[in-house]
Design a protein around this motif. Sequence first.
Motif, PDB file in Angstrom:
ATOM      1  N   ALA A 179      24.593  24.237  14.529  1.00 30.20           N
ATOM      2  CA  ALA A 179      23.109  23.750  14.481  1.00 30.20           C
ATOM      3  C   ALA A 179      22.427  24.525  13.020  1.00 30.20           C
ATOM      4  CB  ALA A 179      22.322  24.110  15.454  1.00 30.20           C
ATOM      5  N   ALA A 180      22.938  25.760  12.785  1.00 25.26           N
ATOM      6  CA  ALA A 180      22.142  26.364  11.707  1.00 25.26           C
ATOM      7  C   ALA A 180      22.802  25.718  10.265  1.00 25.26           C
ATOM      8  CB  ALA A 180      22.751  27.910  11.742  1.00 25.26           C
ATOM      9  N   THR A 181      23.975  25.197  10.305  1.00 23.71           N
ATOM     10  CA  THR A 181      24.628  24.672   8.862  1.00 23.71           C
ATOM     11  C   THR A 181      23.882  23.137   8.977  1.00 23.71           C
ATOM     12  OG1 THR A 181      26.608  25.750   9.317  1.00 23.71           O
ATOM     13  CG2 THR A 181      26.518  23.767   8.090  1.00 23.71           C
ATOM     14  N   ILE A 182      23.661  22.497  10.011  1.00 21.25           N
ATOM     15  CA  ILE A 182      22.999  21.442   9.804  1.00 21.25           C
ATOM     16  C   ILE A 182      21.447  21.499   9.480  1.00 21.25           C
ATOM     17  CG2 ILE A 182      22.284  19.227  11.140  1.00 21.25           C
ATOM     18  CD1 ILE A 182      24.719  19.563  12.915  1.00 21.25           C
ATOM     19  N   ILE A 183      20.887  22.157  10.042  1.00 20.37           N
ATOM     20  CA  ILE A 183      19.505  22.432   9.637  1.00 20.37           C
ATOM     21  C   ILE A 183      19.318  22.760   7.981  1.00 20.37           C
ATOM     22  CG2 ILE A 183      17.385  24.257   9.732  1.00 20.37           C
ATOM     23  CD1 ILE A 183      18.449  24.349  12.756  1.00 20.37           C
ATOM     24  N   ALA A 187      18.026  29.161   8.485  1.00 20.29           N
ATOM     25  CA  ALA A 187      18.065  29.201  10.020  1.00 20.29           C
ATOM     26  C   ALA A 187      18.672  30.478  10.154  1.00 20.29           C
ATOM     27  CB  ALA A 187      19.062  27.969  10.239  1.00 20.29           C
ATOM     28  N   ARG A 188      17.873  30.919  11.185  1.00 18.20           N
ATOM     29  CA  ARG A 188      18.195  32.465  11.724  1.00 18.20           C
ATOM     30  C   ARG A 188      18.518  32.209  13.381  1.00 18.20           C
ATOM     31  NH1 ARG A 188      18.500  35.565   7.545  1.00 18.20           N
ATOM     32  NH2 ARG A 188      16.576  35.190   6.235  1.00 18.20           N
ATOM     33  N   ILE A 189      19.590  32.620  13.771  1.00 15.52           N
ATOM     34  CA  ILE A 189      20.274  32.387  15.132  1.00 15.52           C
ATOM     35  C   ILE A 189      19.543  33.629  15.947  1.00 15.52           C
ATOM     36  CG2 ILE A 189      21.975  32.286  16.552  1.00 15.52           C
ATOM     37  CD1 ILE A 189      23.570  30.942  14.210  1.00 15.52           C
ATOM     38  N   VAL A 190      19.147  33.356  16.946  1.00 15.32           N
ATOM     39  CA  VAL A 190      18.417  34.319  17.860  1.00 15.32           C
ATOM     40  C   VAL A 190      18.707  34.005  19.313  1.00 15.32           C
ATOM     41  CG1 VAL A 190      16.206  33.649  17.845  1.00 15.32           C
ATOM     42  CG2 VAL A 190      16.497  35.931  18.294  1.00 15.32           C
ATOM     43  N   GLU A 191      19.074  34.984  20.086  1.00 18.31           N
ATOM     44  CA  GLU A 191      19.258  34.574  21.485  1.00 18.31           C
ATOM     45  C   GLU A 191      17.792  34.700  22.340  1.00 18.31           C
ATOM     46  OE1 GLU A 191      21.505  36.627  25.271  1.00 18.31           O
ATOM     47  OE2 GLU A 191      22.544  36.943  23.123  1.00 18.31           O
ATOM     48  N   VAL A 192      17.952  33.599  23.276  1.00 16.34           N
ATOM     49  CA  VAL A 192      16.507  33.503  23.949  1.00 16.34           C
ATOM     50  C   VAL A 192      16.189  34.748  24.814  1.00 16.34           C
ATOM     51  CG1 VAL A 192      15.599  32.257  26.028  1.00 16.34           C
ATOM     52  CG2 VAL A 192      16.948  30.917  24.454  1.00 16.34           C
ATOM     53  N   GLY A 193      15.106  35.304  24.585  1.00 18.86           N
ATOM     54  CA  GLY A 193      14.664  36.507  25.261  1.00 18.86           C
ATOM     55  C   GLY A 193      14.476  37.592  24.392  1.00 18.86           C
ATOM     56  N   LYS A 194      15.123  37.358  23.285  1.00 22.56           N
ATOM     57  CA  LYS A 194      14.778  38.391  22.047  1.00 22.56           C
ATOM     58  C   LYS A 194      13.459  38.452  21.480  1.00 22.56           C
ATOM     59  CE  LYS A 194      19.266  40.287  22.521  1.00 22.56           C
ATOM     60  NZ  LYS A 194      19.455  41.244  22.941  1.00 22.56           N
ATOM     61  N   ARG A 234       6.123  30.849   8.890  1.00 27.31           N
ATOM     62  CA  ARG A 234       6.949  30.668   7.597  1.00 27.31           C
ATOM     63  C   ARG A 234       7.292  29.438   7.435  1.00 27.31           C
ATOM     64  NH1 ARG A 234       9.940  36.076   5.473  1.00 27.31           N
ATOM     65  NH2 ARG A 234      10.472  34.525   4.161  1.00 27.31           N
ATOM     66  N   CYS A 235       7.228  28.584   6.474  1.00 25.23           N
ATOM     67  CA  CYS A 235       7.947  27.396   5.874  1.00 25.23           C
ATOM     68  C   CYS A 235       9.140  27.451   5.568  1.00 25.23           C
ATOM     69  CB  CYS A 235       7.196  26.353   5.118  1.00 25.23           C
ATOM     70  SG  CYS A 235       5.583  25.901   5.484  1.00 25.23           S
ATOM     71  N   ASP A 236       9.711  28.593   5.386  1.00 28.79           N
ATOM     72  CA  ASP A 236      11.046  28.717   4.940  1.00 28.79           C
ATOM     73  C   ASP A 236      12.209  29.312   5.840  1.00 28.79           C
ATOM     74  OD1 ASP A 236      10.129  31.270   4.860  1.00 28.79           O
ATOM     75  OD2 ASP A 236      10.889  32.073   2.922  1.00 28.79           O
ATOM     76  N   ARG A 237      11.310  29.339   7.280  1.00 30.53           N
ATOM     77  CA  ARG A 237      12.425  29.978   8.329  1.00 30.53           C
ATOM     78  C   ARG A 237      12.493  29.165   9.415  1.00 30.53           C
ATOM     79  NH1 ARG A 237       9.898  34.932  10.011  1.00 30.53           N
ATOM     80  NH2 ARG A 237       8.341  33.711  11.036  1.00 30.53           N
ATOM     81  N   VAL A 238      13.883  29.024  10.039  1.00 31.62           N
ATOM     82  CA  VAL A 238      13.864  28.122  11.358  1.00 31.62           C
ATOM     83  C   VAL A 238      14.457  29.173  12.438  1.00 31.62           C
ATOM     84  CG1 VAL A 238      14.748  26.109  12.465  1.00 31.62           C
ATOM     85  CG2 VAL A 238      13.950  25.927  10.242  1.00 31.62           C
ATOM     86  N   TRP A 239      13.928  29.332  13.483  1.00 27.69           N
ATOM     87  CA  TRP A 239      14.470  29.955  14.399  1.00 27.69           C
ATOM     88  C   TRP A 239      15.339  29.209  15.378  1.00 27.69           C
ATOM     89  CZ3 TRP A 239      14.237  34.905  13.566  1.00 27.69           C
ATOM     90  CH2 TRP A 239      12.987  35.492  12.938  1.00 27.69           C
ATOM     91  N   VAL A 240      16.763  29.436  15.130  1.00 27.75           N
ATOM     92  CA  VAL A 240      17.846  28.625  16.263  1.00 27.75           C
ATOM     93  C   VAL A 240      17.829  29.445  17.316  1.00 27.75           C
ATOM     94  CG1 VAL A 240      19.892  27.474  16.134  1.00 27.75           C
ATOM     95  CG2 VAL A 240      18.807  27.752  14.245  1.00 27.75           C
ATOM     96  N   TRP A 241      17.109  29.155  18.639  1.00 28.55           N
ATOM     97  CA  TRP A 241      17.232  29.777  19.913  1.00 28.55           C
ATOM     98  C   TRP A 241      18.557  29.429  20.357  1.00 28.55           C
ATOM     99  CZ3 TRP A 241      14.098  33.802  20.901  1.00 28.55           C
ATOM    100  CH2 TRP A 241      12.979  34.083  19.766  1.00 28.55           C
ATOM    101  N   VAL A 242      19.461  30.268  20.976  1.00 25.17           N
ATOM    102  CA  VAL A 242      20.633  30.152  21.313  1.00 25.17           C
ATOM    103  C   VAL A 242      20.640  30.874  23.000  1.00 25.17           C
ATOM    104  CG1 VAL A 242      21.839  29.573  19.503  1.00 25.17           C
ATOM    105  CG2 VAL A 242      21.734  31.680  20.622  1.00 25.17           C
TER     106      VAL A 242
END
Length: 70
Positions: free
Chosen positions: A22-26, A35-42, A49-57
């Motif tokens: 998903a991060a690669t696609i984004i 794209a920044r991968i982060v676990e749900v609950g963290k 920020r317009c330059d960041r996407v949280w990828v909740w996994v």
Amino acid sequence: MQNICAGKDSWPELLGVEGEKAATIIESENPTVKARIVEVGKVVIQDFRCDRVWVWVDKHGVVARVPRTG
């Protein structure tokens, strides 16, 4: 809400996809974001920020929330 960020800002089609993929696609669909991968609950910083996407996994590394800029 008006889109204030450049390019695509939401990826609902990535729900259920493996986080790294998903991060690669984004980043390929909107090269202005990281794209920044982060676990749900963290805890993450809450600034917008317009330059960041949280990828909740989930615990299996699968996208659990719609990724969007912010």
